[in-house]
Design an enzyme around this catalytic site. Structure first.
Site, short mmCIF file in Angstrom:
data_model
loop_
_atom_site.label_atom_id
_atom_site.label_comp_id
_atom_site.label_asym_id
_atom_site.label_seq_id
_atom_site.Cartn_x
_atom_site.Cartn_y
_atom_site.Cartn_z
N GLY A 14 -6.18 -1.61 9.10
CA GLY A 14 -5.76 -0.31 8.55
C GLY A 14 -4.95 -0.45 7.28
O GLY A 14 -3.98 0.27 7.07
N ALA A 17 -8.21 -0.92 2.59
CA ALA A 17 -9.65 -0.98 2.85
C ALA A 17 -10.03 -0.19 4.10
O ALA A 17 -10.99 0.59 4.09
CB ALA A 17 -10.10 -2.44 3.00
N SER A 40 -2.87 -3.37 13.46
CA SER A 40 -1.75 -3.97 14.17
C SER A 40 -0.48 -3.89 13.34
O SER A 40 -0.41 -4.47 12.26
CB SER A 40 -2.09 -5.44 14.47
OG SER A 40 -0.91 -6.12 14.79
N VAL A 48 0.33 -5.11 -1.42
CA VAL A 48 0.19 -5.03 -2.88
C VAL A 48 -1.11 -4.28 -3.16
O VAL A 48 -1.75 -3.79 -2.24
CB VAL A 48 0.16 -6.44 -3.54
CG1 VAL A 48 1.54 -7.03 -3.63
CG2 VAL A 48 -0.78 -7.37 -2.77
N ALA A 51 -2.40 -0.90 -8.74
CA ALA A 51 -2.96 -0.42 -10.00
C ALA A 51 -4.45 -0.15 -9.79
O ALA A 51 -5.14 -0.94 -9.14
CB ALA A 51 -2.77 -1.47 -11.08
N LYS A 79 -2.19 6.02 -15.37
CA LYS A 79 -2.47 4.74 -16.03
C LYS A 79 -3.61 4.94 -17.04
O LYS A 79 -4.69 5.41 -16.67
CB LYS A 79 -2.86 3.71 -14.96
CG LYS A 79 -3.36 2.40 -15.53
CD LYS A 79 -3.72 1.39 -14.46
CE LYS A 79 -4.42 0.20 -15.06
NZ LYS A 79 -4.92 -0.74 -14.07
N LEU A 328 -10.17 -7.33 1.22
CA LEU A 328 -9.86 -8.75 1.06
C LEU A 328 -10.71 -9.64 1.96
O LEU A 328 -10.92 -10.81 1.65
CB LEU A 328 -8.37 -8.99 1.32
CG LEU A 328 -7.43 -8.24 0.36
CD1 LEU A 328 -5.98 -8.37 0.81
CD2 LEU A 328 -7.58 -8.75 -1.06
N THR A 339 -9.42 -4.42 -9.97
CA THR A 339 -10.77 -4.07 -9.55
C THR A 339 -10.98 -4.03 -8.03
O THR A 339 -12.01 -3.54 -7.57
CB THR A 339 -11.77 -5.07 -10.16
OG1 THR A 339 -11.23 -6.39 -10.07
CG2 THR A 339 -12.05 -4.75 -11.60
N ILE A 341 -9.56 -2.40 -5.38
CA ILE A 341 -9.66 -1.11 -4.68
C ILE A 341 -10.97 -0.42 -5.07
O ILE A 341 -11.64 0.19 -4.24
CB ILE A 341 -8.42 -0.22 -4.95
CG1 ILE A 341 -7.15 -0.93 -4.46
CG2 ILE A 341 -8.56 1.15 -4.29
CD1 ILE A 341 -5.85 -0.21 -4.78
P1 FAD Z 1 -4.68 -5.74 4.21
O1 FAD Z 1 -3.85 -4.82 3.42
O2 FAD Z 1 -4.18 -7.11 4.42
O3 FAD Z 1 -4.93 -5.06 5.61
C1 FAD Z 1 -5.38 -5.80 6.72
C2 FAD Z 1 -5.31 -4.94 7.95
O4 FAD Z 1 -5.90 -5.63 9.03
C3 FAD Z 1 -3.89 -4.58 8.39
O5 FAD Z 1 -3.85 -3.26 8.85
C4 FAD Z 1 -3.64 -5.54 9.55
O6 FAD Z 1 -2.73 -5.02 10.47
C5 FAD Z 1 -5.05 -5.61 10.15
N1 FAD Z 1 -5.29 -6.80 10.95
C6 FAD Z 1 -5.44 -8.07 10.53
N2 FAD Z 1 -5.66 -8.88 11.61
C7 FAD Z 1 -5.64 -8.09 12.70
C8 FAD Z 1 -5.79 -8.32 14.10
N3 FAD Z 1 -6.00 -9.54 14.59
N4 FAD Z 1 -5.69 -7.26 14.93
C9 FAD Z 1 -5.48 -6.01 14.46
N5 FAD Z 1 -5.34 -5.73 13.15
C10 FAD Z 1 -5.41 -6.76 12.28
N6 FAD Z 1 -6.18 -4.40 -5.94
C11 FAD Z 1 -6.22 -3.45 -6.89
O7 FAD Z 1 -7.18 -2.67 -6.93
N7 FAD Z 1 -5.22 -3.33 -7.81
C12 FAD Z 1 -4.17 -4.17 -7.85
O8 FAD Z 1 -3.28 -4.02 -8.66
C13 FAD Z 1 -4.14 -5.23 -6.91
N8 FAD Z 1 -3.14 -6.15 -6.91
C14 FAD Z 1 -3.18 -7.18 -6.00
C15 FAD Z 1 -2.23 -8.20 -6.09
C16 FAD Z 1 -2.31 -9.29 -5.22
C17 FAD Z 1 -1.32 -10.39 -5.33
C18 FAD Z 1 -3.30 -9.33 -4.21
C19 FAD Z 1 -3.36 -10.46 -3.24
C20 FAD Z 1 -4.22 -8.30 -4.12
C21 FAD Z 1 -4.18 -7.24 -5.02
N9 FAD Z 1 -5.14 -6.25 -4.98
C22 FAD Z 1 -5.17 -5.28 -5.95
C23 FAD Z 1 -6.10 -6.20 -3.89
C24 FAD Z 1 -5.60 -5.15 -2.89
O9 FAD Z 1 -4.31 -5.47 -2.46
C25 FAD Z 1 -6.53 -5.08 -1.69
O10 FAD Z 1 -7.86 -4.94 -2.13
C26 FAD Z 1 -6.22 -3.90 -0.82
O11 FAD Z 1 -4.85 -3.85 -0.54
C27 FAD Z 1 -7.00 -3.95 0.46
O12 FAD Z 1 -6.46 -4.87 1.36
P2 FAD Z 1 -7.10 -4.91 2.81
O13 FAD Z 1 -7.01 -3.55 3.40
O14 FAD Z 1 -8.42 -5.56 2.70
O15 FAD Z 1 -6.15 -5.92 3.60
#
Ligand code: FAD
Length: 496
Positions: A14, A17, A40, A48, A51, A79, A328, A339, A341
């Site tokens: 959650g 993504a 979780s 993070v 942008a 922006k 991710l 890029t 998001i």
């Molecule tokens: P996460 O935010 O890590 O979410 C993972 C989810 O999975 C969480 O809810 C967690 O609780 C859940 N989860 C994981 N394992 C389990 C489990 N076993 N059981 C239950 N739940 C679980 N993108 C941009 O577009 N612009 C930016 O400026 C930008 N800056 C960034 C800077 C950095 C340093 C990094 C690393 C990334 C950046 N990104 C940026 C990318 C952006 O952060 C991600 O694309 C976006 O936040 C999506 O993350 P996510 O939802 O895939 O993962």
């Protein structure tokens, strides 16, 4: 015949993504699906990703999100582009803006005329012909239904996930808080059947969306899909993120400031500034990164610096069996051009368009994967360009970037611009011709020649065209409020 084989969709994770996937699916296909999202609190999100790029507005338009409501909820600012500092040479600065530069015609882009004008001593700067770039430089902003400004946002990532969650729950998405401990697969097909939580609950589904971040609990830990490592092309592998109090008015652009082993971002929000130091651990230790961040970051710290490790690359298949990786878990290219998001949104909307009502097959996943792969490769090349086209030799990191071998697709693009002054956009790629142009020139790639369309004009005609564009921009800028004033009256949220 034509039975609906996929109805139960389970989103694992959650973060940004997970909630973007839930937003797209519930907004468009809600009545046809049964959607559950598992997240979780113990694990939390990456925290993070603040942008964005202008396609964010398209996603909001499609999903019916009101701009002011969203900006208040996420304490967002506007922006207009990204300012790159110290990239080609120490002391250099250019803005990659989201705007159109001048007026293109069917033969080619405006910059061909500008280059001739520059050779004749009347061109000025390329940025003089881009409204968004000039507005960014002057710290101004305005939007209305009639305005055609191309812009994006800086937003608070945690607040954004919470905002989307509330919308999705209102549309019937079921949220389950719990840790996924085990993933059950069909013993024959390997398809995922259910997520087993620590609480003992089992969440069954027909289609699973892996939004578990770098962990890739479904796509990698379970399905062992494999990862294509791109760190030989993009070697940064760590980031230190910290939040600070603002020290002045919010700028309408992100800053990307190169340092001797990577770069640093600065993202202004309404209530704070997001900062991060991106670095390559081969050339800088986390301790050195802490020290550099402490020296360079402005304003009182509101959080402790947090180290995030990553490996640049892509999941070999983002859709494998009945699992689709978004965010991710699908791969990562550093956030230099904001890029990630966008990629979540484009793949989530693509899933809506290609939803496998008739069942998951290799035909549909191959089709989806090929599109996602092409798109990401073009973005990868664009990011590499910022490192490769440098003249910096002041540190081992920059020397290595300058001398690095890059993908053939990028070498060809650079050669085309250097030799003939040609830039282009492929039909399925994100970045516009003007984006490639701004970065190529900003990184000091000097073309040997260009199209001679400008010679079809007399000097007077050329003067008239150039002055006309500059004057129109100047007139529009005179009437514009500062970005901070506009945010204050449009969507300001005062701290409680
Ligand atoms: P996460 O935010 O890590 O979410 C993972 C989810 O999975 C969480 O809810 C967690 O609780 C859940 N989860 C994981 N394992 C389990 C489990 N076993 N059981 C239950 N739940 C679980 N993108 C941009 O577009 N612009 C930016 O400026 C930008 N800056 C960034 C800077 C950095 C340093 C990094 C690393 C990334 C950046 N990104 C940026 C990318 C952006 O952060 C991600 O694309 C976006 O936040 C999506 O993350 P996510 O939802 O895939 O993962």
């Amino acid at each position: 015949m034509n039975a609906q084989k996929v109805r139960k969709v389970v989103i694992a994770g959650g973060g940004t993504a997970g909630w973007i996937a839930a937003t797209a699916l519930s907004r468009f296909l809600g009545p046809l699906l049964d959607i559950t999202l598992v997240e979780s609190d113990d694990i939390g999100t990456v925290g993070v990703g603040e942008a964005t790029i202008p396609t964010h507005r398209t996603f909001h338009y499609l999903t019916g999100i009101d701009e002011r409501e969203f900006m208040r909820a996420t304490k967002a600012t506007f922006k207009l582009g990204i300012a790159f500092e110290n990239w080609a040479r120490l002391g250099d600065r250019y803005i990659h803006s989201f705007g159109q530069i001048g007026k293109p015609n069917w033969m080619g882009e405006f910059y061909n005329i500008w280059m001739l004008a520059k050779d004749r001593g009347i061109g000025g700067e390329l940025g003089d012909y881009c409204f968004e770039l000039r507005a960014a430089e002057e710290g101004k902003f305005f939007t209305s239904e009639q305005a055609k400004t191309n812009y994006a946002y800086h937003l608070d990532a945690s607040l954004y996930a919470a905002y989307l969650r509330q919308k999705c729950e209102g549309r019937g998405v079921r949220r389950v808080e719990g840790l996924i401990e085990r993933v059950e697969q069909d013993p024959e097909s390997g398809f995922i059947r259910a997520l087993h939580l620590k609480s003992g609950e089992a969440i069954e589904g027909d289609l699973f969306i892996d939004c578990t971040g770098f962990r890739g609990v479904l796509i990698e830990q379970t399905l062992e899909t494999g990862y294509e490592d791109w760190s030989h092309w993009l070697p940064t592998d760590s980031a230190l993120a910290v939040q600070t109090r603002a020290t002045g008015p919010a700028l309408p652009y992100t800053r990307a400031i190169a340092h001797h082993a990577g770069w640093r971002w600065r993202i202004p929000l309404q209530h704070r500034v997001g900062n991060g130091l991106v670095f390559c651990s081969e050339y800088m230790s986390p301790d050195e990164a802490h020290d550099l961040l402490a020296q360079q970051v402005e304003g009182e710290r509101l959080s402790e610096p947090r180290l995030i490790r990553y490996k640049t690359g892509r999941r070999k298949k983002v859709w494998n069996k009945n699992c689709i990786a978004l965010g991710l878990s699908s791969g990562f290219v550093e956030p230099l051009e904001s890029t990630s998001i966008h990629l979540i949104q484009i793949n989530a909307t693509r899933l809506v368009q290609q939803f496998p009502f008739a069942g998951c097959s290799e035909a549909i996943s191959n089709h989806f994967n090929a599109q996602a792969e092409r798109e990401l490769e073009k973005i990868r090349d664009f990011i590499i360009l910022h490192y490769k086209a440098t003249e910096r030799e002041d540190s081992p990191f920059w020397k290595a970037q300058k001398d690095a071998v890059v993908p053939d697709s990028l070498s060809q693009r650079i050669a085309l611009f250097r030799e003939n002054g040609l830039v282009y956009r492929d039909p399925d790629e994100l970045f516009l011709t003007d984006s490639w142009l701004q970065v190529m020139l900003g990184q000091r790639i000097d073309p040997k020649g260009y199209h001679h369309m400008g010679r079809l004009m007399t000097d007077d005609q050329m003067d008239m065209v150039l002055n006309g564009i500059r004057n129109n921009i100047n007139k529009a800028l005179e009437k514009m409020p500062s970005h901070q004033d506009f945010v204050d009256q449009y969507c300001r949220v005062d701290e409680a």
